[in-house]
Motif scaffolding. Sequence first.
Motif, mmCIF file in Angstrom:
data_model
loop_
_atom_site.group_PDB
_atom_site.id
_atom_site.type_symbol
_atom_site.label_atom_id
_atom_site.label_comp_id
_atom_site.label_asym_id
_atom_site.label_seq_id
_atom_site.Cartn_x
_atom_site.Cartn_y
_atom_site.Cartn_z
ATOM 1 N N ALA A 91 24.848 54.102 11.560
ATOM 2 C CA ALA A 91 23.722 53.198 11.271
ATOM 3 C C ALA A 91 24.205 51.775 11.022
ATOM 4 O O ALA A 91 23.536 50.799 11.414
ATOM 5 N N GLN A 92 25.363 51.625 10.388
ATOM 6 C CA GLN A 92 25.910 50.291 10.127
ATOM 7 C C GLN A 92 26.295 49.596 11.442
ATOM 8 O O GLN A 92 26.041 48.387 11.637
ATOM 9 N N LYS A 93 26.901 50.361 12.346
ATOM 10 C CA LYS A 93 27.272 49.792 13.642
ATOM 11 C C LYS A 93 26.024 49.423 14.433
ATOM 12 O O LYS A 93 25.983 48.378 15.113
ATOM 13 N N ALA A 94 24.987 50.289 14.355
ATOM 14 C CA ALA A 94 23.750 49.995 15.073
ATOM 15 C C ALA A 94 23.070 48.752 14.508
ATOM 16 O O ALA A 94 22.498 47.935 15.255
ATOM 17 N N LEU A 95 23.130 48.591 13.169
ATOM 18 C CA LEU A 95 22.532 47.408 12.548
ATOM 19 C C LEU A 95 23.275 46.146 12.977
ATOM 20 O O LEU A 95 22.652 45.094 13.265
ATOM 21 N N ALA A 96 24.582 46.248 13.047
ATOM 22 C CA ALA A 96 25.378 45.081 13.472
ATOM 23 C C ALA A 96 25.087 44.702 14.914
ATOM 24 O O ALA A 96 25.139 43.516 15.287
ATOM 25 N N ALA A 97 24.749 45.723 15.718
ATOM 26 C CA ALA A 97 24.444 45.455 17.132
ATOM 27 C C ALA A 97 22.989 45.111 17.334
ATOM 28 O O ALA A 97 22.555 44.896 18.487
ATOM 29 N N GLY A 98 22.219 45.071 16.257
ATOM 30 C CA GLY A 98 20.806 44.745 16.363
ATOM 31 C C GLY A 98 19.955 45.893 16.849
ATOM 32 O O GLY A 98 18.812 45.681 17.283
ATOM 33 N N LEU A 99 20.520 47.130 16.769
ATOM 34 C CA LEU A 99 19.784 48.305 17.237
ATOM 35 C C LEU A 99 19.217 49.143 16.105
ATOM 36 O O LEU A 99 18.712 50.245 16.328
ATOM 37 N N ASN A 100 19.296 48.647 14.898
ATOM 38 C CA ASN A 100 18.807 49.402 13.739
ATOM 39 C C ASN A 100 18.256 48.410 12.723
ATOM 40 O O ASN A 100 18.439 47.190 12.836
ATOM 41 N N THR A 101 17.597 48.968 11.707
ATOM 42 C CA THR A 101 17.023 48.113 10.656
ATOM 43 C C THR A 101 17.736 48.366 9.336
ATOM 44 O O THR A 101 18.332 49.438 9.115
ATOM 45 N N GLN A 102 17.646 47.400 8.479
ATOM 46 C CA GLN A 102 18.247 47.553 7.143
ATOM 47 C C GLN A 102 17.553 48.647 6.367
ATOM 48 O O GLN A 102 18.172 49.337 5.551
ATOM 49 N N LEU A 103 16.251 48.833 6.606
ATOM 50 C CA LEU A 103 15.497 49.885 5.907
ATOM 51 C C LEU A 103 16.041 51.269 6.221
ATOM 52 O O LEU A 103 16.244 52.092 5.326
ATOM 53 N N ALA A 104 16.309 51.525 7.493
ATOM 54 C CA ALA A 104 16.852 52.834 7.890
ATOM 55 C C ALA A 104 18.218 53.068 7.272
ATOM 56 O O ALA A 104 18.551 54.169 6.819
ATOM 57 N N LEU A 105 19.036 52.002 7.250
ATOM 58 C CA LEU A 105 20.364 52.125 6.644
ATOM 59 C C LEU A 105 20.264 52.372 5.146
ATOM 60 O O LEU A 105 20.998 53.196 4.589
ATOM 61 N N SER A 106 19.365 51.689 4.473
ATOM 62 C CA SER A 106 19.213 51.859 3.028
ATOM 63 C C SER A 106 18.766 53.275 2.678
ATOM 64 O O SER A 106 19.186 53.845 1.660
ATOM 65 N N ARG A 107 17.918 53.838 3.497
ATOM 66 C CA ARG A 107 17.478 55.213 3.245
ATOM 67 C C ARG A 107 18.648 56.190 3.312
ATOM 68 O O ARG A 107 18.733 57.130 2.521
ATOM 69 N N LEU A 108 19.514 55.972 4.271
ATOM 70 C CA LEU A 108 20.693 56.845 4.364
ATOM 71 C C LEU A 108 21.630 56.640 3.174
ATOM 72 O O LEU A 108 22.146 57.597 2.590
ATOM 73 N N GLU A 109 21.869 55.387 2.819
ATOM 74 C CA GLU A 109 22.781 55.102 1.704
ATOM 75 C C GLU A 109 22.223 55.599 0.371
ATOM 76 O O GLU A 109 23.002 55.931 -0.542
ATOM 77 N N ALA A 110 20.896 55.679 0.240
ATOM 78 C CA ALA A 110 20.303 56.186 -1.004
ATOM 79 C C ALA A 110 20.600 57.666 -1.215
ATOM 80 O O ALA A 110 20.562 58.169 -2.347
ATOM 81 N N ARG A 111 20.903 58.395 -0.139
ATOM 82 C CA ARG A 111 21.227 59.826 -0.257
ATOM 83 C C ARG A 111 22.678 60.058 -0.656
ATOM 84 O O ARG A 111 23.048 61.172 -1.043
ATOM 85 N N LEU A 112 23.498 59.018 -0.567
ATOM 86 C CA LEU A 112 24.938 59.191 -0.788
ATOM 87 C C LEU A 112 25.290 59.582 -2.228
ATOM 88 O O LEU A 112 26.085 60.519 -2.431
ATOM 89 N N PRO A 113 24.734 58.915 -3.275
ATOM 90 C CA PRO A 113 25.113 59.314 -4.649
ATOM 91 C C PRO A 113 24.772 60.767 -4.969
ATOM 92 O O PRO A 113 25.548 61.456 -5.643
ATOM 93 N N ALA A 114 23.612 61.225 -4.490
ATOM 94 C CA ALA A 114 23.231 62.613 -4.764
ATOM 95 C C ALA A 114 24.199 63.585 -4.110
ATOM 96 O O ALA A 114 24.581 64.613 -4.702
ATOM 97 N N ALA A 115 24.626 63.275 -2.888
ATOM 98 C CA ALA A 115 25.591 64.134 -2.202
ATOM 99 C C ALA A 115 26.934 64.135 -2.923
ATOM 100 O O ALA A 115 27.616 65.165 -3.016
ATOM 101 N N GLN A 116 27.333 62.975 -3.447
ATOM 102 C CA GLN A 116 28.597 62.906 -4.198
ATOM 103 C C GLN A 116 28.492 63.643 -5.534
ATOM 104 O O GLN A 116 29.433 64.334 -5.951
ATOM 105 N N ASN A 117 27.350 63.488 -6.203
ATOM 106 C CA ASN A 117 27.145 64.189 -7.479
ATOM 107 C C ASN A 117 27.120 65.701 -7.300
ATOM 108 O O ASN A 117 27.487 66.445 -8.211
ATOM 109 N N LYS A 118 26.680 66.133 -6.148
ATOM 110 C CA LYS A 118 26.666 67.581 -5.878
ATOM 111 C C LYS A 118 28.079 68.144 -5.926
ATOM 112 O O LYS A 118 28.324 69.210 -6.498
#
Length: 495
Positions: free
Chosen positions: A225-252
Motif C-alpha cells: 500500500a505504501q508503494k502504491a501510494l507513492a506511485a499515486g495508485l492508492n490513497t492515504q485513507l486505505a493505507l491508514s486503515r491497514l496501519e491501524a490493524r498493526l498494533p492489534a496484531a502485534q499485541n496478539k
Amino acid sequence: MSLPFTSTLTVLSPRQPRQVARSAVWLLALLLNGCLSSQGIAPVSQPLLQDQLALGKTISEAPVMAWPTEHWWHVYGDAQLNRLIEKSLHDHPDLKKATARIALATAMAEQSHAATLPNIGGKVSSSRERFTELSFIPKPWAGRFNWNNQATVDMSYNLDLWKQQKSAWLAALDEARVADAEMQQVKIELTAAIVKNEIQLAAEYQWRDLAQDELDDLRHEIAIAQKALAAGLNTQLALSRLEARLPAAQNKLVLIDLHLTLLKNQMAALSGEGPGAGESITRPALHLSASAGLPDRLPANLVGRRPDMVAARWRVEAAQKHIQSAKAAFYPNINLLGYVGFQGLAFASLFSSAGLVGNLGPAMTLPLFDGGRRRANLSAETALYDMAVEDYNATLLKALERISSQLSVMQTVEAEMTNTRQALDKSEQTHRLALKNYRAGLSNRVESLQTNLLVLQQKNVLVEQEAARLEAYAALMLALGGGVMEEAHATQARP
C-alpha cells in the motif's frame, strides 16, 4: 451413669449357694432392665444400585475400549509430558501431604487396635512418709517415718463383649483406606492438570505461529500500500486503515507470549519446582490417535476404578462400623483387672514371699442413665452414615455425568473438526487460485494475501478444536479413574 462391679475369686462356704443364686438373679434382672434403648434410631439412606441407573445413549452406545492404564498419558507421545508427570508424582507437596495423611490414618488405626488388646504395665514407687497413729498401721510403724515401697505389674483387658472396640478399630482401618484412595485421586488430578497445561501450551505455540504469519502478511500488505501510494495508485485513507490493524496484531503476539510464560510457570509448580524450571520447558509434540469410547460394564466397575468412588465407598463402610460401635455402648461390658507384685514398709524383705501382693477380678460397667448421651452419639453416627451414603451417591452420579459429557464433547468436537477441515481445504484452494492469478498477472498481490487471511482464520479454529479434543480425552480418562487404582482396591471397594 455407669455402675462398676468388681469381684475377686473367693471360696464359698456351704451356706452361700442360695445367696449367690439370688444375687445372680438380681444382677441379671438389673442387666436386662438397666440397658439403655437404641430403638427408633436407624439409617434412612441407601447406596444407589449402579446397574439400575439410566445411562443414556451416549454411554450405552459408545464404542468399547479398554480401561485406562496407569500411564494413560503416554498415548499423547510427548516425552516432555512424560517427564513432567513423573517429576510431579515424585516431588509435588500435595502428594507428600497425602502420604503423610495415610501415615496418620494408619497410626490412628493402630491406636484403635491397641484398645482391643490386653494392657500390661509396670509400676514402681518408693516414698518416705510418717504413718498415722489413728489408722490401721500397727506399731512400731505408727507415728514414725518409714519407707513405703511398692513394685507391681498391672494388667487390664477389655473383653469387648459386644465388639465396641473392634468395630471402632475396623472403622479406623476403613478410614486409612480412604486416605490411600484420596492420595490416588491427588495423583490423577495432578496428572490431568499437567496434561491440560501441556495441551494448552501446544495450542499457544501454534497460535503464535499463525499470529506471526498474520502479522507478516499485514506488514507485507502495508508495504504494498505504501508503494502504491507513492506511485499515486492508492490513497492515504486505505493505507491508514491497514496501519491501524498493526498494533492489534502485534499485541496478539505479546499476549500469546504472556500465556506461554504463565503456562510454563504453572507446569513448573505442578511438577514440584520453582518458576525458573519453566524456562526449560519447550514446545510440546503432542499427537493423539485414540478414538472416543468406554470400557465394558462401566457402572459396576467404575466403583472400584475411580479413587473418589473408592474413597466414598470406604467412608460408608467406616460409618457403618461406627454405628455398630455406638450401639455396643448401650450394653454392659466387662474389664479384667489385676496386678501382681511386692509391697512392704522396708527394703529388707520387700522382694520376699511375705511381701507378695496380687489381685485379679472382673469390673463390669452397666449403663443405667446417661442423660441421653449414648442415644445422641448413635444419632450422630447414624446421620454421618446417611451423609456418607449420599456423598457416595452424588459421587457416582457426578462420575457418570462427567463421563457422558466428555464423551459427548469428543464426539461433537470431532464432527466440528471435520467441518473445519473442509472449510480449510476450500480456503487453501481459494488461496492457491489467488496466487495462480497473481502469477499470471490477473490479480494483484493484495488479493492473495487477503485469501491467506481466511486460511489462517480456519487454522486458528482448527487448533482450538484440536486442543478441545485432546482435553476432552484427558478429562474422559480422569472421569474413568485415571487407571491408578490397583485391582486389589477395585475388588475391595465393590459393594
